[in-house]
Structures are given as C-alpha cells and as structure tokens.
Scaffold this motif. Structure first.
Motif, short mmCIF file in Angstrom:
data_model
loop_
_atom_site.label_atom_id
_atom_site.label_comp_id
_atom_site.label_asym_id
_atom_site.label_seq_id
_atom_site.Cartn_x
_atom_site.Cartn_y
_atom_site.Cartn_z
N LEU A 51 16.22 -11.69 97.38
CA LEU A 51 16.73 -10.93 98.53
C LEU A 51 17.86 -9.99 98.12
CD1 LEU A 51 16.66 -10.52 101.62
CD2 LEU A 51 18.21 -12.47 101.82
N ALA A 52 18.60 -10.35 97.07
CA ALA A 52 19.72 -9.53 96.61
C ALA A 52 19.26 -8.12 96.24
CB ALA A 52 20.41 -10.19 95.42
N PRO A 57 24.07 -3.28 97.91
CA PRO A 57 25.02 -4.00 97.05
C PRO A 57 26.29 -4.44 97.77
CG PRO A 57 24.20 -2.02 95.94
CD PRO A 57 23.67 -1.99 97.34
N GLU A 58 26.78 -3.61 98.69
CA GLU A 58 28.01 -3.98 99.40
C GLU A 58 27.81 -5.21 100.30
OE1 GLU A 58 26.10 -0.58 101.77
OE2 GLU A 58 26.49 -0.97 99.67
N VAL A 59 26.59 -5.41 100.79
CA VAL A 59 26.29 -6.60 101.60
C VAL A 59 26.28 -7.84 100.72
CG1 VAL A 59 24.53 -7.75 103.01
CG2 VAL A 59 25.06 -5.33 103.39
N ARG A 62 29.85 -8.61 99.81
CA ARG A 62 30.57 -9.18 100.97
C ARG A 62 30.18 -10.64 101.20
NH1 ARG A 62 31.69 -7.07 106.59
NH2 ARG A 62 33.25 -8.56 107.26
N ALA A 63 28.88 -10.93 101.03
CA ALA A 63 28.40 -12.31 101.20
C ALA A 63 29.03 -13.23 100.16
CB ALA A 63 26.89 -12.35 101.10
N GLY A 64 29.31 -12.70 98.95
CA GLY A 64 29.97 -13.50 97.93
C GLY A 64 31.42 -13.80 98.27
#
Length: 183
Positions: A51-52, A57-59, A62-64
């Motif tokens: 899914l990554a 990339p910014e999502v 942010r999830a990290g």
C-alpha cells in the motif's frame, strides 16, 4: 489509554473529514452522496506493505509519525437506495474499518422560512428550490468507532476552503445515522 487519546483521535478525524470535504469540493457542486471507509493508515500499511507504493509519500511519512492518522477509502458500487437514510441503513462495516464518513449536499432555509413550506412533496421541493433565502450546503461528516465525530459544512455562496464551518456535532442526525453503520 491516556486522556489525550480521545482528543488526538478527534484531531485525526477532523483532518480526515477536512481532506474528504476538500477532495469532494474539487468536483464542484450538484454531486451525489459519497461514502468513505476510514482506516488507521499505519495499521493498513502494516497489514499490506504494498500500500505504501499507492499512497503519496507524505501520507506514508505522516502515518509513521502519527499512529492515529486516517486514510479514507471511497466506496464504489454502493447498494441502490431511494435516499441517504436508506443507503446508510444498508451499510455495515467490518471490524478492520475504524470509522466512516459521508458527504451530501442539501438545501437549507432559515427556520422562519420553513413555516410556510407546503406539505405536498412536489410543492415543497419547488418552494425550497425557489426560496430567496435558500442556501446550498455540502456536508461532510465522519465518525469513529471510539465515538469521535467531526462535521464540515461548506455553502455554495461562500465556496472557499477558509469558509468551511466545522465542529464535532454540527449535524447531529447525520452523526447518529453514520454511527449506526458501525454497530
């Protein structure tokens, strides 16, 4: 669970509802109701690492940083329904879905104007559509299984991102209808 967790969850939900409302706004007005599943991005990435590559990339970044960050997944192929209430009554979500959101457009009038509205449905519709005080609004509402809620309302007359009204219980009837899809 700390005291900050419900507040942090509501902030993540508010961000997701804002993003959904802005996304729908890019399509203009006079659109259909749209339904979204809300999932914790970090958990979705852990379950499906591929899914990554599909997310910006910014999502992923942010999830990290924020385990409560939500990703919205628009639902297609919804069951046929006469109205939003019937549609929501036909939807149930699996436990892997952390919440849900919906956008819908409505016509609103000040309470005083509603007093003169005809009872016949066809006449009432004509009355609404031709009333000088009518306001077209787009409503975006999200709810999470933990009870967090957020609403965003944009008027056609003030159609800018900085003029969207927000709050946890702006549209309580729709909040409750969405909440029932998570039971």
């Amino acid at each position: 669970m700390t005291d900050a967790t419900p507040f942090a969850a509501q902030l993540a939900l508010a961000d997701a509802v804002r993003e959904i409302e802005r996304h729908v706004a890019t399509g203009g007005w006079d659109g259909p109701a749209r339904v979204f599943a809300l999932v914790r991005t970090a958990r979705a990435l852990a379950a499906e690492p591929g899914l990554a590559e599909q997310l910006p990339p910014e999502v992923v970044e942010r999830a990290g940083q924020d385990p409560l960050h939500l990703t919205s997944v628009e639902q297609e192929g919804l069951p046929a329904a006469q109205d939003l209430e019937e549609l929501l009554g036909a939807i149930t979500w699996p436990p892997t879905v952390d919440g849900t959101a919906v956008t819908v457009e409505r016509v609103v009038l000040p309470p005083a104007a509603e007093e003169g509205m005809p009872t016949d449905p066809d006449e009432a519709l004509a009355y609404l559509m031709n009333h000088p005080d009518r306001q077209d609004v787009r409503i975006a509402v999200g709810v999470l299984r933990d009870g967090s809620t957020w609403c965003a309302v944009r008027t056609r007359a003030h159609d800018t991102d900085d003029a969207v009204g927000e709050g946890p219980d702006v549209v309580p009837g729709l909040v409750e209808a969405l909440r029932s899809t998570l039971d």
